[in-house]
Design an enzyme around this catalytic site. Structure first.
Site, short mmCIF file in Angstrom:
data_model
loop_
_atom_site.label_atom_id
_atom_site.label_comp_id
_atom_site.label_asym_id
_atom_site.label_seq_id
_atom_site.Cartn_x
_atom_site.Cartn_y
_atom_site.Cartn_z
N GLU A 83 54.70 47.28 40.12
CA GLU A 83 53.59 46.70 39.15
C GLU A 83 52.13 47.45 39.61
O GLU A 83 51.86 47.36 40.70
CB GLU A 83 53.46 45.35 39.08
CG GLU A 83 52.57 44.73 37.91
CD GLU A 83 52.47 43.26 38.00
OE1 GLU A 83 53.38 42.59 38.43
OE2 GLU A 83 51.68 42.60 37.14
N LYS A 261 53.32 33.19 40.00
CA LYS A 261 53.66 34.83 39.87
C LYS A 261 52.75 35.73 40.30
O LYS A 261 53.18 36.54 41.14
CB LYS A 261 53.93 34.73 38.30
CG LYS A 261 54.77 36.17 38.07
CD LYS A 261 53.89 37.18 37.83
CE LYS A 261 54.61 38.59 37.72
NZ LYS A 261 53.88 39.86 37.78
N ASP A 277 64.81 39.33 51.80
CA ASP A 277 65.31 38.90 50.66
C ASP A 277 64.30 38.22 49.71
O ASP A 277 63.93 37.11 49.91
CB ASP A 277 66.58 37.89 50.87
CG ASP A 277 67.23 37.30 49.89
OD1 ASP A 277 66.87 37.19 48.64
OD2 ASP A 277 68.64 37.13 50.11
N HIS A 375 43.70 46.49 35.00
CA HIS A 375 45.05 47.09 34.95
C HIS A 375 44.95 48.33 34.19
O HIS A 375 45.99 49.14 34.21
CB HIS A 375 45.87 46.14 33.95
CG HIS A 375 46.88 45.06 34.57
ND1 HIS A 375 47.97 45.65 35.29
CD2 HIS A 375 46.68 43.72 34.66
CE1 HIS A 375 48.47 44.49 36.01
NE2 HIS A 375 47.82 43.23 35.45
#
Ligand code: NAD
Length: 422
Positions: A83, A261, A277, A375
């Site tokens: 991302e 998130k 992990d 972004h």
């Protein structure tokens, strides 16, 4: 060699120049960094041993977050993420709290929990006591399963037994709590739980089913805090808007999920870069965020006496320096060298700091200019590539799209056609 993570203009360097800078700053011979330039850097025989039915590998970019100070030390942070903006966010947040000393971290310890499920006990409360009576034997059975861990000062720490009310009646759930030192410890504690289960059945007369770790690693909590001064974060109005963003996340699970998130954008990128992990850390983090019975923010934000913004985070962080892919994946090994972490606890604490930095940057962007502006630069390049742009076309057309404020595939197609003289 001491590292200074403040590398001004790092993003303007070529990939090769960045690798050399990281080698120089982290005191790693550049030869071990050659592996980064080779984007197919996981040998197929290693990949074939890592998972079943391997047919190839799928490289993910690794970016270096600069500017981080963790517990008084400058650290360069390797982050693996598909991302855009994730790495830049950490760089920005870390730069803005350098003047106030960066991040201060701590950790509860490296304790993992494994569960053993016992059913068919007509007297579950007395079964619970019978298990607790065997503490010494439980310790012996667990420790015998992993002499390496015992030599390293880890092993059995405690046993807890709960009676839970299931749809099928009471179940007796034993938790063994194991210090797994520098390992994440899933295999370690699973082996112990499997060894112990037949004894539990024998002591109680019940039947055991599941014997596996709990990913709610709430005895392995990493903590970080940092202060952003008003002059560094952009003044009172920015701070107050960020506090509003926090109150929103703290109150509303719809917002908290997205807020967390963002935190995991930072955390998972370092977890992945170090061969750990991601799912284990993610499931634990989200469950921990709901520990009060209501899903909420993993971070807390406050305003101190000076008016500065103070952030803190507490999050389960079961990561290791040995075990799993950490020792096997050559890039994970080099990333651990860049981080310079000497223990799993060090790594966990640094990762918590990255999560907090990411959260600061996301809240700041959302509360001010919105997330899309930051972004757009890289996003526009992806859009041009989607529209069929290649090589230098990508930069040229992306710039046109950003300037026009219309970052869309159809516009990119038209601009590409113009550029190609069609
Ligand atoms: P592991 O079993 O590969 O290695 C751990 C072992 O290494 C220890 O038991 C110990 O014997 C040895 N060791 C050597 N040096 C050590 C040190 N300094 N500190 C601690 N131990 C040391 O790995 P693991 O950490 O037990 O398991 C991690 C793997 O298990 C990950 O790949 C994870 O994806 C996987 N896994 C996860 C889950 C889950 O999260 N639910 C379940 C099963 C497996």
């Amino acid at each position: 060699m001491s590292v200074n993570s403040r590398i001004s203009g790092f993003h303007k360097l070529s990939v090769e120049e960045r690798v050399l800078k990281v080698a120089e700053h982290a005191g790693i011979p550049s030869a071990s960094l050659d592996t980064f330039i080779d984007s197919g850097n996981l040998p197929m025989d290693v990949a074939d041993r890592m998972i079943e039915n391997a047919i190839g590998t799928m490289p993910i970019p690794i970016g270096i977050a600069t500017n981080m100070i963790v517990d008084g030390k400058d650290v360069l942070i390797p982050m693996a993420s598909e991302e855009s903006s994730v790495v830049a966010a950490v760089c920005n947040a870390a730069r803005q709290c350098r003047a106030s000393g960066g991040f201060t971290t701590s950790m509860t310890g490296s304790l993992m929990i494994a569960q053993i499920q016992l059913v068919d006990c007509p007297d579950p409360f007395s079964a619970r006591i019978k298990i607790l009576e065997q503490r010494d034997q439980i310790k012996e059975i667990c420790n015998e399963a992993d002499p390496v861990l015992i030599k390293l000062g880890g092993g059995f720490s405690d046993v807890e037994v709960r009676v839970i009310d299931s749809k099928d009646g009471p179940m007796v759930i034993t938790h063994i709590i194991i210090d797994t030192r520098d390992a994440m410890g899933a295999n370690t504690v699973n082996t112990m739980a499997e060894k112990l289960a037949p004894f539990i059945a024998q002591w109680t007369g019940g039947r055991t089913y599941l014997r596996i770790l709990s990913n709610l690693a709430d005895q392995r909590i990493a903590r970080a805090r940092a202060t952003w001064r008003l002059e560094d974060l952009g003044g009172e109005s920015v701070r107050d808007a960020m506090m509003q963003a926090y109150y929103f996340a703290e109150t509303d699970p719809y917002r908290a999920t997205t807020h967390n998130k963002g935190i995991m954008n930072g955390i998972s990128a370092v977890v992945l870069a170090t061969g750990n992990d991601t799912r284990a850390v993610e499931s634990g983090a989200h469950a921990y965020a709901a520990r009060s019975g209501r899903y909420t923010s993993l971070t807390t934000w406050e305003v101190d006496k000076e008016g500065s913004l103070v952030g803190s985070i507490e999050v389960p962080m079961p990561v290791g320096l040995v075990g799993g892919a950490t020792k096997i994946h050559p890039v994970a090994q080099t990333n651990l060298e860049i981080l310079g972490t000497k223990s799993a606890t060090d790594l966990a604490r640094t990762i918590a700091a990255v999560g907090l930095a990411q959260n600061f940057a996301a809240m700041r962007a959302l509360a001010t200019e919105g997330i899309q502006k930051g972004h757009m630069g890289l996003h526009a390049k992806n859009i041009v590539a989607m529209a069929g742009g290649i090589k230098e076309e990508i930069d040229i057309v992306a710039e046109i799209l950003v300037k026009a404020g219309t970052v869309r595939v159809d516009v990119a197609e038209k601009e590409l056609a113009k550029l190609r003289g069609q």
